[in-house]
Design an enzyme around this catalytic site. Sequence first.
Site, mmCIF file in Angstrom:
data_model
loop_
_atom_site.group_PDB
_atom_site.id
_atom_site.type_symbol
_atom_site.label_atom_id
_atom_site.label_comp_id
_atom_site.label_asym_id
_atom_site.label_seq_id
_atom_site.Cartn_x
_atom_site.Cartn_y
_atom_site.Cartn_z
ATOM 1 N N CYS A 223 -4.690 5.344 16.559
ATOM 2 C CA CYS A 223 -3.832 4.383 17.259
ATOM 3 C C CYS A 223 -3.642 4.704 18.741
ATOM 4 O O CYS A 223 -3.070 3.888 19.462
ATOM 5 C CB CYS A 223 -2.470 4.329 16.577
ATOM 6 S SG CYS A 223 -2.545 3.768 14.857
ATOM 7 N N HIS A 302 -3.727 16.531 23.430
ATOM 8 C CA HIS A 302 -4.381 16.628 22.118
ATOM 9 C C HIS A 302 -3.893 17.903 21.444
ATOM 10 O O HIS A 302 -3.971 18.988 22.024
ATOM 11 C CB HIS A 302 -5.895 16.673 22.306
ATOM 12 C CG HIS A 302 -6.664 16.108 21.156
ATOM 13 N ND1 HIS A 302 -6.494 16.555 19.869
ATOM 14 C CD2 HIS A 302 -7.606 15.136 21.088
ATOM 15 C CE1 HIS A 302 -7.308 15.892 19.060
ATOM 16 N NE2 HIS A 302 -7.991 15.017 19.775
ATOM 17 N N HIS A 387 11.029 0.194 31.769
ATOM 18 C CA HIS A 387 10.660 -0.362 30.473
ATOM 19 C C HIS A 387 9.828 0.656 29.701
ATOM 20 O O HIS A 387 9.132 1.490 30.293
ATOM 21 C CB HIS A 387 9.861 -1.663 30.640
ATOM 22 C CG HIS A 387 10.542 -2.674 31.509
ATOM 23 N ND1 HIS A 387 11.577 -3.461 31.061
ATOM 24 C CD2 HIS A 387 10.337 -3.025 32.812
ATOM 25 C CE1 HIS A 387 11.984 -4.251 32.042
ATOM 26 N NE2 HIS A 387 11.248 -4.008 33.112
ATOM 27 N N HIS A 391 4.480 3.002 20.793
ATOM 28 C CA HIS A 391 3.553 2.546 19.752
ATOM 29 C C HIS A 391 4.323 2.134 18.503
ATOM 30 O O HIS A 391 5.105 2.911 17.939
ATOM 31 C CB HIS A 391 2.566 3.657 19.413
ATOM 32 C CG HIS A 391 1.784 3.405 18.168
ATOM 33 N ND1 HIS A 391 1.048 2.258 17.966
ATOM 34 C CD2 HIS A 391 1.628 4.149 17.038
ATOM 35 C CE1 HIS A 391 0.477 2.304 16.778
ATOM 36 N NE2 HIS A 391 0.811 3.438 16.198
ATOM 37 N N HIS A 420 8.167 -5.957 13.869
ATOM 38 C CA HIS A 420 8.695 -6.984 12.973
ATOM 39 C C HIS A 420 7.773 -8.198 12.908
ATOM 40 O O HIS A 420 7.505 -8.734 11.830
ATOM 41 C CB HIS A 420 10.085 -7.401 13.461
ATOM 42 C CG HIS A 420 10.743 -8.435 12.590
ATOM 43 N ND1 HIS A 420 10.560 -9.790 12.777
ATOM 44 C CD2 HIS A 420 11.567 -8.312 11.521
ATOM 45 C CE1 HIS A 420 11.251 -10.450 11.866
ATOM 46 N NE2 HIS A 420 11.880 -9.588 11.096
ATOM 47 N N ASN A 424 2.022 -3.027 12.416
ATOM 48 C CA ASN A 424 1.306 -1.976 13.143
ATOM 49 C C ASN A 424 -0.110 -2.470 13.421
ATOM 50 O O ASN A 424 -0.958 -2.491 12.540
ATOM 51 C CB ASN A 424 1.280 -0.693 12.319
ATOM 52 C CG ASN A 424 0.576 0.453 13.035
ATOM 53 O OD1 ASN A 424 -0.066 0.264 14.066
ATOM 54 N ND2 ASN A 424 0.682 1.653 12.475
#
Length: 493
Positions: A223, A302, A387, A391, A420, A424
């Site tokens: 992702c 990472h 803002h 994820h 919502h 995902n």
Amino acid sequence: MNKDSNPQINTIHIQPTNKLNYVIEKCYDQVISNLFILCLIPIMFFILHQAFQVNLDFIEQLSLFLKKKNVITIMSSPILVGFGLVVYMTRPRHVFLVDFSCYKAPNHLKVPLERFMNHSKATCEFDEESLEFQRKILERSGLGDETCVPQALLLVPPQPSMHAAREEAGQVMFGALDNLFENTHLKPKEIGILGALSLSAMIINKYKLRSNIRSFNLGGMGCSAGLISIDLAKDLLQVHRDTYAIVVSTENITQNWYLGNQKSMLIPNCLFRVGGSAVLLSNKTADKRRAKYRLVHVVRTHCSADDNSFRSLYQVQDGNGKSGVSLPRDLKAIIGMALKTNISTLGPLVMPISEQIISLSNVLLNKLYYKRQVKTSIQDFKLCFDHFCIHAGGRAIIDELEKTLQLAPLHAEASRMTLHRFGNTSSSSIWYELAYIEAKGRMKRRQRVWQIGLGSGFKCNSAVWQALCDVKPSIHSPWEDCIDKYPVSVSHI
């Protein structure tokens, strides 16, 4: 432009309760941030005073100097000009986000909770315990009744095949790209760099892109792959001048649906949904006038050196040989560690110097007085970001980052509402969130937005963008027909 449907949420903001303290803090921040310049000014005055304290005024002194050093001046001028040209030509190029587009699946692919459960029962692949587990996950997930899954998975029984996977990829990628090309009036032949999180050859074939296009695929990145592609595109745009780059983000669900009964591998079925995005980047100076944002920073971390992080979100086979992605119980702790590693690099790049001095002081005090630990805390990133696009991997992920970063409900609203409405959608979720902020009319000129991508590995990546104008939502925004309904309450879930 659509307005916020909930005026109370618009009033949420953070500011000191005491105005005098606020003024003092602002003055302190300005003094600390410009400390070097403030110290440099008296030194420059002293040097000028010592250099020109003779009776000749400044112009006469300069004329005398040029007469005496005429040869040196003539010889050094081309060198200085050449040096200036080299600096100008090799300077980092600004990367502009001209526009982006998010795919919106058709209504017949929507899976409300009851449809999802009825379909799971009809497949005859899940036992009663697994079905009840899925229901509980869906009820607590934060997903609404309008998220979508691929057509092949709505068949009874599901028919995940290579052909169906290609169809899903084509619908998502081409849907996002068609809208992007239409909104920007860009010809596909003008694209010089293509980054796709699936088969870039499909895009090249569909739009007949030029043969010398620089394309790359980033598969298996999870992702967080979207921001990895942004970073790679940024580097390529520093080398190849006056060109466009397109980054396409999506994750194919058709061939990654788990049809077994291991609980840790059933969670992705409940969370992942159809979605994708296409982002147009440019290094052309002329595009600054029409671009929405300028890329400020990309920070990648990472954590695969740690065994627990390496085996989080791990693709495995269950006892019956059925493949799926397993989520560990300690995923929240892994996310927290990855986030702290990322912001330790990002913080010095974006935080005011005054905050950095305070953080450094706390670290030094802890080193000096290790027996009596000085309380330290996460830096207040609300000081430098307006803002946040977290994820939308799941309700627990958003909760964890909101708590760790000490954000207000308004800051996490875009992430919760994206989860919502769309579920995902993997690496493209941060673009649905940015589209939400734009649709609400909240993105103003010079404001900064922080996109946070999380993915297997475990990886945490950040991108910082600055708005170049009061940003309006793009035509055919994914929120175009429903923004007035949001935000909705998810407290009952």
